[in-house]
Design a protein around this motif. Structure first.
Motif, short mmCIF file in Angstrom:
data_model
loop_
_atom_site.label_atom_id
_atom_site.label_comp_id
_atom_site.label_asym_id
_atom_site.label_seq_id
_atom_site.Cartn_x
_atom_site.Cartn_y
_atom_site.Cartn_z
N GLY A 246 85.50 6.89 72.39
CA GLY A 246 84.18 6.58 71.85
C GLY A 246 83.11 6.31 72.91
N SER B 279 87.44 10.86 69.90
CA SER B 279 87.38 9.71 68.98
C SER B 279 86.04 9.71 68.25
CB SER B 279 87.45 8.39 69.74
OG SER B 279 88.57 8.30 70.53
N GLU C 75 92.68 2.71 68.10
CA GLU C 75 92.76 3.30 69.44
C GLU C 75 93.82 4.40 69.52
OE1 GLU C 75 90.38 2.56 71.43
OE2 GLU C 75 89.70 0.87 70.22
MG MG Z 1 88.39 4.18 71.28
#
Ligand code: MG
Ligand code: ASP
Length: 423
Positions: free
Chosen positions: A8, A37, A201
């Protein structure tokens, strides 16, 4: 072929996405599968949406949904002209999401989590793929849910490796011949075509699954740090970068809280001896860290911290020893309630265990064992793990802190202390 994973932070805004595209451009001479992500902190923002929806707080839901919409729109506007077809793709995803949100929540929280939060990766990959294509990087957007087959353990789905292997082998190689293949991290799909997620994650793990199934020559995770450091630089000063790390050491560090890679990532790579490069998207030409099958590396002291720990002290009520049969029964209960055990210690009558668990899970455990044991619970702790300590690092530990649980074995010292304790 190679597998790249961008998290991200690497695609948090317009400049960041352009930077990722620049990195990809330098690797154009080889087949590349790219796992992405959700943009920036979108997953957290979607968790807020889910909570507001679950609590049926309509104004809050609207507000939280707008946060997600706005951040995506801003990035779209920074990358594309208003006539670009990607606006429709993104709009369609939001329309589907709003359909879910208009109904009263009757399904389980986990199921809804996966159907709602998964949109982060669907949105980000549409945007990044469209941008790659716009600048002339031929890119196929791949729906990962057609590749990664999972069971229906929502929020932490288990991969069906055989099915996944076949899906990936059938789908991906022909696409790689045409150019870059770009897909979503974190997501999977059940046999009934419901979306699942692999755990927070989890995109690193996604990339490792593809690497394994495609026999990748290497996998790279692109981060905002120069590689794997000897400790989290947000927590400690003077941390240095490791050039090399063995698979085993990487598993130990990530299992005990090093957030640099998802702990499930290593095993599939180790099984096929695929090296993992942890590299910086800020300094792409830097050497990063290589994780591979190294024997006997000399490591400096390394420090990892696992937050949100709870200590359970389970004491036998009737003066029976906590013996092997009782251990077995207790561990069965931990597994049943998905209480994750990180460290244990036992005496004749008591068993202390440091776990990842929320109050509801502990409550369920307490109900099952209350006839035979008393249970003391201490929340708000962290588990500190020090690998390869030297005298200087040990001194940092021994400064009169209150330690609830401690273990010293060769090469490793572990302490359970209050969350507020600084090191
Ligand atoms: Mg991440
Ligand atoms: N977007 C997901 C998360 O934030 C997955 C990932 O980033 O790996 O947890």
């Amino acid at each position: 072929m190679k597998v790249f994973k961008f998290g991200g932070a690497s695609i948090k805004d317009v400049a960041a996405i352009k930077n990722v595209a620049q990195i990809i451009q330098t690797y154009q001479d080889q087949p590349l599968l790219v796992v992405v992500s959700a943009l920036g902190k979108t997953t957290n923002a979607l968790e807020d949406v889910l909570r507001a929806y679950y609590e049926q707080d309509a104004p809050l839901l609207k507000e939280k949904l707008n946060v997600v919409k706005k951040s995506h729109l801003q990035i779209l506007e920074g990358l594309f002209k208003p006539t670009h077809p990607v606006y429709d793709e993104i709009n369609d995803i939001f329309v589907d999401l709003e359909w879910i949100l208009e109904e009263t929540p009757v399904d389980t929280y986990g199921y809804l989590y996966d159907q709602i939060v998964s949109n982060g990766e669907l949105l980000s990959t549409q945007i990044v793929a469209a941008y790659f294509n716009k600048i002339g990087l031929h890119t196929t957007w791949l729906d990962v849910r057609d590749c990664i087959a999972t069971d229906n353990t929502y929020q932490e789905a288990e991969v069906d490796w055989e099915l996944t292997y076949n899906n990936i082998q059938q789908t991906v190689p022909p696409l790689l011949e045409q150019g870059i293949v770009l897909t979503q991290g974190f997501l999977g799909g059940t046999s009934e075509n419901f979306t699942t997620t692999l755990g927070r994650e989890g995109s690193d793990y996604t990339a490792a699954i593809f690497s394994y199934c495609l026999d990748a020559e290497s996998m790279s995770i692109w981060k905002d740090v120069s590689g794997v450091l000897t400790g989290d630089p947000r927590l400690f000063d003077n941390m240095t970068k490791l050039e090399q790390l063995s698979y085993g050491e990487a598993i130990e560090m990530t299992y005990y809280g090093a957030q640099v890679i998802h702990p499930k990532t290593i095993r599939p790579l180790q099984n096929k001896q695929i090296p993992l490069h942890v590299k910086s998207f800020i300094d792409p030409s830097g050497s990063g860290t290589v994780i591979a099958q190294y024997e006997q590396l000399d490591y400096p002291p390394m420090l990892v911290v696992k937050p949100n720990q709870t200590l359970l002290k389970i004491t036998s009520k009737d003066f029976y020893f906590v013996d092997e049969a009782k251990f077995a029964a207790l561990f069965t209960l931990f597994a049943k309630y998905r209480i994750k055990v990180n460290m244990t210690q036992n005496t004749a009558l008591a068993f202390s265990v440091c776990v990842n668990a929320n109050r509801a899970q502990v409550q369920l455990l307490a109900q099952e064992i209350e006839a035979d044991y008393s249970l003391e619970t201490l929340e708000g702790l962290k588990l500190i793990t020090l690998r390869y300590p030297n005298a200087a690092t040990m001194e940092r530990f021994d400064n009169g802190r209150v330690v609830y649980l401690e273990e010293k074995i060769r090469d490793t010292v572990q302490l359970v202390v209050d969350s507020e304790q600084v090191l």
